[in-house]
Scaffold this motif. Structure first.
Motif, mmCIF file in Angstrom:
data_model
loop_
_atom_site.group_PDB
_atom_site.id
_atom_site.type_symbol
_atom_site.label_atom_id
_atom_site.label_comp_id
_atom_site.label_asym_id
_atom_site.label_seq_id
_atom_site.Cartn_x
_atom_site.Cartn_y
_atom_site.Cartn_z
ATOM 1 N N LYS A 192 29.624 -13.481 17.965
ATOM 2 C CA LYS A 192 28.952 -13.871 16.625
ATOM 3 C C LYS A 192 30.187 -14.223 15.633
ATOM 4 O O LYS A 192 29.782 -14.960 14.649
ATOM 5 N N PHE A 193 31.406 -13.979 15.867
ATOM 6 C CA PHE A 193 32.397 -14.061 14.990
ATOM 7 C C PHE A 193 33.527 -15.404 15.542
ATOM 8 O O PHE A 193 34.655 -15.603 15.106
ATOM 9 N N CYS A 194 32.792 -16.094 16.397
ATOM 10 C CA CYS A 194 33.626 -17.147 17.025
ATOM 11 C C CYS A 194 32.739 -18.389 16.573
ATOM 12 O O CYS A 194 31.575 -18.526 16.520
ATOM 13 N N PRO A 195 33.190 -19.679 16.716
ATOM 14 C CA PRO A 195 32.822 -20.855 16.415
ATOM 15 C C PRO A 195 31.799 -21.317 17.909
ATOM 16 O O PRO A 195 32.141 -20.767 18.822
ATOM 17 N N SER A 196 30.624 -21.963 17.510
ATOM 18 C CA SER A 196 29.944 -22.274 18.734
ATOM 19 C C SER A 196 30.316 -23.571 18.973
ATOM 20 O O SER A 196 30.837 -24.473 18.200
ATOM 21 N N PRO A 197 29.491 -24.227 20.142
ATOM 22 C CA PRO A 197 29.796 -25.833 20.767
ATOM 23 C C PRO A 197 29.426 -26.500 19.547
ATOM 24 O O PRO A 197 29.790 -27.479 19.589
ATOM 25 N N VAL A 198 28.436 -26.517 18.724
ATOM 26 C CA VAL A 198 27.705 -27.169 17.584
ATOM 27 C C VAL A 198 28.668 -27.429 16.461
ATOM 28 O O VAL A 198 28.894 -28.574 15.901
ATOM 29 N N ASP A 199 29.839 -26.583 16.662
ATOM 30 C CA ASP A 199 30.901 -26.942 15.554
ATOM 31 C C ASP A 199 32.050 -27.738 16.019
ATOM 32 O O ASP A 199 32.910 -27.995 15.375
ATOM 33 N N ALA A 200 31.911 -28.100 17.308
ATOM 34 C CA ALA A 200 32.796 -28.973 17.863
ATOM 35 C C ALA A 200 33.303 -30.310 17.031
ATOM 36 O O ALA A 200 34.293 -31.035 17.371
#
Length: 306
Positions: A104-112
């Protein structure tokens, strides 16, 4: 020094309570692998972007204004850790109960999409998430990706094939000696480096961070491996030095278009990091001091038959 493409760091922001091997402590320290990597990269480029969930309790005003936080997705609160340091340099980070779901505290693939500038560093995060993020980074055009794995994930898994498959997806793999031990428990750093190269022959650069002993590395196809010593400076705080090395290496490689020169930049970044508490050592670094250390360090590179 300003390469043509900005560096984007994908990782996490944290507030840490640190316990050092001599019994000293530091409480409520703003940190996170993403920030230390960004600060390391900033020595070699003026364009650094962080993509990491940003909570309202994180003191973003303490960061260098040149770091772009505009692509950080909002979080309800900041990841809070205990950081425990041992005499031999090993470190253990344990999340507090309200922060146990690390993903929950890491970027997700959509943030790429924030990595359209082509240079991306994927800092430690759960391996499954790292796989998805790297695949999406490639899809949106990232040309050079560096990776620093998390030893907790490695220790919890015996799936060597899955780890190797992930390493093969990137251009720079930059584990710590502790990470490498988790992958190959019976091998020393050099033997582990050789095994990694056997499994991932096409990865442009594999470098093993060895703390105060510097770094050992191999460039794809090279007949030699290299050792670069750490720069002898007064140690104030080793927190974040490995992350600073990763950011400096990616940015330096982009600037010089040479893997070994990138490693030298990484070592210089790490040297400034350990000189101060938190971010202060890197914040006090100047381009002139960085160039002086780089010039000195070039004379100390060792090359040995691989």
């Amino acid at each position: 020094m300003t390469p043509s493409s900005a560096v984007t760091i994908f990782g996490s922001l944290t507030i840490d309570d640190l316990v050092f091997s001599d019994g000293s402590t530091r409480w409520g320290v703003p940190g996170g692998c993403a920030v230390y990597a960004a600060m390391g990269a900033m020595l070699w480029t003026s364009q650094v972007k962080i993509v990491a969930p940003l909570g309202p309790d994180y003191p973003a005003e303490s960061l260098d204004k040149r770091i772009d936080l505009s692509h950080c997705p909002p979080a309800t609160h900041t990841l809070r850790n205990w950081g425990l340091y041992e005499e031999d340099g090993r470190r253990h980070f344990v999340s507090r109960s309200a922060s146990r779901d690390w993903a929950k505290f890491c970027p997700s693939p959509v943030d790429a999409i924030a990595a359209h500038q082509a240079l991306a560093h994927v800092a430690p995060m759960p391996r499954a998430l790292a796989v998805e993020l790297i695949e999406e980074l490639r899809r949106v055009g990232a040309e050079s990706i560096s990776l620093d794995l998390d030893d907790h994930d490695l220790l919890a898994s015996s799936e060597l094939d899955a780890t190797v498959a992930l390493i093969r997806k990137v251009d720079l793999f930059i584990p710590s000696r502790q990470d490498l031990h988790a992958i190959f428990p019976e091998a020393g750093p050099l033997e582990g480096l050789r095994r990694l190269r056997t499994f991932a022959p096409d990865v442009t650069l594999i470098a093993v961070k060895c703390g105060a002993e510097g770094v050992i590395a191999h460039v794809a196809g090279a007949p030699e491996w290299v050792r670069i010593p750490a720069i002898p400076v007064a140690l104030a705080d080793a927190t974040g030095a490995g992350d600073a090395f990763c950011g400096g290496t990616l940015a330096g490689l982009a600037e010089a278009q040479d893997p070994v020169e990138g490693l030298l930049c990484g070592v210089v970044s790490a040297s400034f990091c350990v000189e101060g508490l938190g971010f202060s050592g890197m914040a006090a670094a100047t381009e002139e001091k960085a160039k002086d250390r780089l010039t000195m360090l070039r004379q100390l590179v060792e090359a040995h038959p691989f």
